[in-house]
Enzyme design. Sequence first.
Site, short mmCIF file in Angstrom:
data_model
loop_
_atom_site.label_atom_id
_atom_site.label_comp_id
_atom_site.label_asym_id
_atom_site.label_seq_id
_atom_site.Cartn_x
_atom_site.Cartn_y
_atom_site.Cartn_z
N SER A 131 0.87 -1.19 0.00
CA SER A 131 0.00 0.00 0.00
C SER A 131 0.90 1.23 0.00
O SER A 131 2.07 1.15 0.41
CB SER A 131 -0.84 0.00 1.28
OG SER A 131 -1.52 1.23 1.43
N TYR A 144 -1.68 -0.53 10.60
CA TYR A 144 -1.87 -0.90 9.18
C TYR A 144 -0.62 -0.50 8.40
O TYR A 144 -0.05 -1.32 7.68
CB TYR A 144 -3.12 -0.20 8.61
CG TYR A 144 -3.32 -0.49 7.15
CD1 TYR A 144 -3.66 -1.77 6.71
CD2 TYR A 144 -3.13 0.51 6.18
CE1 TYR A 144 -3.83 -2.04 5.35
CE2 TYR A 144 -3.30 0.25 4.83
CZ TYR A 144 -3.65 -1.03 4.43
OH TYR A 144 -3.80 -1.30 3.08
#
Length: 292
Positions: A131, A144
Site C-alpha cells: 500500500s 496498518y
Amino acid sequence: MGNDSQKVVLITGASSGIGKATAKLLSKNGYRVYGTSRKDIKSDFFEMVQMDVTDDTSVSNAIDYIVKKEGKIDILINNAGVGVAGPIEDTYIDEVRHQFEINFIGVVKTCQKVLPVMREKGGGLIINIASMAGQIGLPFQGFYSASKFAVEGFSEALRLEVMQFGVDIVIVEPGDIATPFTSNRWIIHRHRKKEKTPYLNSFRKTIEIIEKDEESGLPAEVVAKKILKIIRSKHRRFRYMPGSLSQRIVFILKRFLPYKLYSNILISHYKVPKFSKKNKENRYITSFKLSI
Ligand SMILES: NC(=O)c1ccc[n+]([C@@H]2O[C@H](COP(=O)([O-])OP(=O)(O)OC[C@H]3O[C@@H](n4cnc5c(N)ncnc54)[C@H](OP(=O)(O)O)[C@@H]3O)[C@@H](O)[C@H]2O)c1
C-alpha cells in the site's frame, strides 16, 4: 514459465475488491486462476478455495490442493488484507497481533509454502499487494502502515534471496481504491462499549477523511489491469504504484522535501491537531460512547 494460458495463478483474498477484480481479469485473459476466501463461496470466473491466512493448516491445505491438481503455481498474488484503525495508544496488543497476522505473517506463510514449488519448476512470480501506507506512516492507521512497511522490507529481502532460482518479487502499492476494504475496516473504538480517550475528536475527523478518500478512490479494476501488465511485462520493475496522481505526488514529496515540510502536508490533509496549550484534548482524557 511457459505460455500465459497455461500459467497457474493463486490470488489470496479474491472474494471482493482488488483480489476479485484481478482474479476475474486474469481468468478472462486465459490464466488458470485460483482465488481464496475464508468463506465457502463460488465464482463463475475462477475456482475458489477456502483459506484463512491466520490458520497454518488452512494455508497448507489450500496450496497442497492446487499443487496436487495443477502440479505447479506460477504466480502468487498476496492480496488478502484488512485495516485496523485507531489511536496507537488505545490499540490493544491483540488487535496489533491480528493486524500483523493477516497483513504480514499471512504473506510470509504463503511465500514459504509456494517457494519450494516455484524453485522446483525453475521459477515464478510473487506479487505482494502492499500500500502507499507502506511507504507513508498514516495517522490513526499506524499498525496498518507498520504491517505494510513490514511487507515492503520482507519483499526487498526476499527478492535478493530468490532471484538465483528464477523467482521474481514485485510490490504493488495501491493508493485509495474504492472497495469493501473501507466497510471491513476494524475501527477500534467502534468495537468497544465505552472508553476514555483523549484522541476522540482528532481520530473522528481523520477517519472521516480516510473513508472519504477511499470511497472516492479509483476502481479495483485499475489495479487489476496494472497487475496483468506486470505479469506480461518482459522488463518488470520491483515497485508499482497504481493510484491517483495527487497521491503519487505525496510519495515523491516525502523523498525530496525536508521531513517537517512534508509532514505538514499530511497534518493539514488529515486535519491532525498540532500541539497547543489551549488544546485541552491534548492534556485531558475525554470519554465517549460507542458511536464515533
Ligand atoms: N482499498 C484500498 O484503498 C487499498 C489501498 C492500498 C492497499 N490495499 C490492499 O489491497 C488488498 C486488498 O484489499 P481490498 O481493498 O480489495 O479489500 P477487500 O475488498 O476488503 O478485500 C480483502 C480480501 O482479503 C480477504 N481476507 C481478509 N481477512 C482474511 C484472512 N484472515 N484470511 C484470508 N483472507 C482474508 C477477504 O476475504 P474473505 O473475507 O472472503 O475471507 C477479501 O477477499 C489488501 O491487502 C489491502 O491492504 C487496499
